[in-house]
Design a protein around this motif. Sequence first.
Motif, short mmCIF file in Angstrom:
data_model
loop_
_atom_site.label_atom_id
_atom_site.label_comp_id
_atom_site.label_asym_id
_atom_site.label_seq_id
_atom_site.Cartn_x
_atom_site.Cartn_y
_atom_site.Cartn_z
N UNK A 1 -12.63 -10.12 1.53
CA UNK A 1 -11.89 -8.95 0.97
C UNK A 1 -11.03 -8.58 1.83
N UNK A 2 -12.02 -7.59 2.62
CA UNK A 2 -11.75 -6.68 3.87
C UNK A 2 -11.18 -7.23 4.26
N UNK A 3 -11.51 -8.21 5.16
CA UNK A 3 -11.05 -8.85 5.97
C UNK A 3 -9.51 -9.54 5.45
N UNK A 4 -8.94 -9.66 4.93
CA UNK A 4 -7.83 -10.30 3.93
C UNK A 4 -6.99 -8.85 3.76
N UNK A 5 -7.31 -8.07 3.92
CA UNK A 5 -6.77 -6.70 3.58
C UNK A 5 -6.07 -5.61 4.28
N UNK A 6 -7.16 -6.18 5.69
CA UNK A 6 -6.69 -5.83 7.14
C UNK A 6 -5.84 -6.49 7.21
N UNK B 1 0.27 -7.07 8.64
CA UNK B 1 1.02 -8.20 8.62
C UNK B 1 2.77 -7.40 8.56
N UNK B 2 2.01 -5.68 6.53
CA UNK B 2 3.04 -5.21 6.49
C UNK B 2 4.00 -3.83 7.87
N UNK B 3 2.40 -3.57 8.46
CA UNK B 3 3.51 -2.94 9.78
C UNK B 3 3.93 -3.71 10.83
N UNK B 4 3.54 -4.71 10.70
CA UNK B 4 4.98 -5.27 11.57
C UNK B 4 6.14 -5.73 10.81
N UNK B 5 6.23 -5.88 9.62
CA UNK B 5 7.38 -5.72 9.10
C UNK B 5 7.95 -4.81 9.75
N UNK B 6 7.43 -3.63 8.87
CA UNK B 6 8.03 -2.20 9.30
C UNK B 6 8.71 -1.97 10.15
#
Length: 85
Positions: free
Chosen positions: A47-52, A57-62
């Motif tokens: 789960x930690x790996x998925x969240x990382x 991904x979100x930083x890339x989108x931002x």
Amino acid sequence: MGSQPGPQAFRRHITRLERRLSEALDQTAWEASGLGAPADIETLTRRATELEQQILDLRGELAERDEDLEAARAANRELMAQLNR
């Protein structure tokens, strides 16, 4: 009388046994409450790996949106400059 423990030694031994019993009972009660159940380390790690990855991904989108916003602002400045001429 030299080979037998004295009353102080017995009291210390009883105190240690009482402490160990108390700790064992505390642990049993903690686990029985459901609060002390051992965590599934593999599941938590996954789960930690998925969240990382989601964070990356979100930083890339931002970053892409920041670039789009900067481009829109530059275009807006250019249009405003043309209108004011």
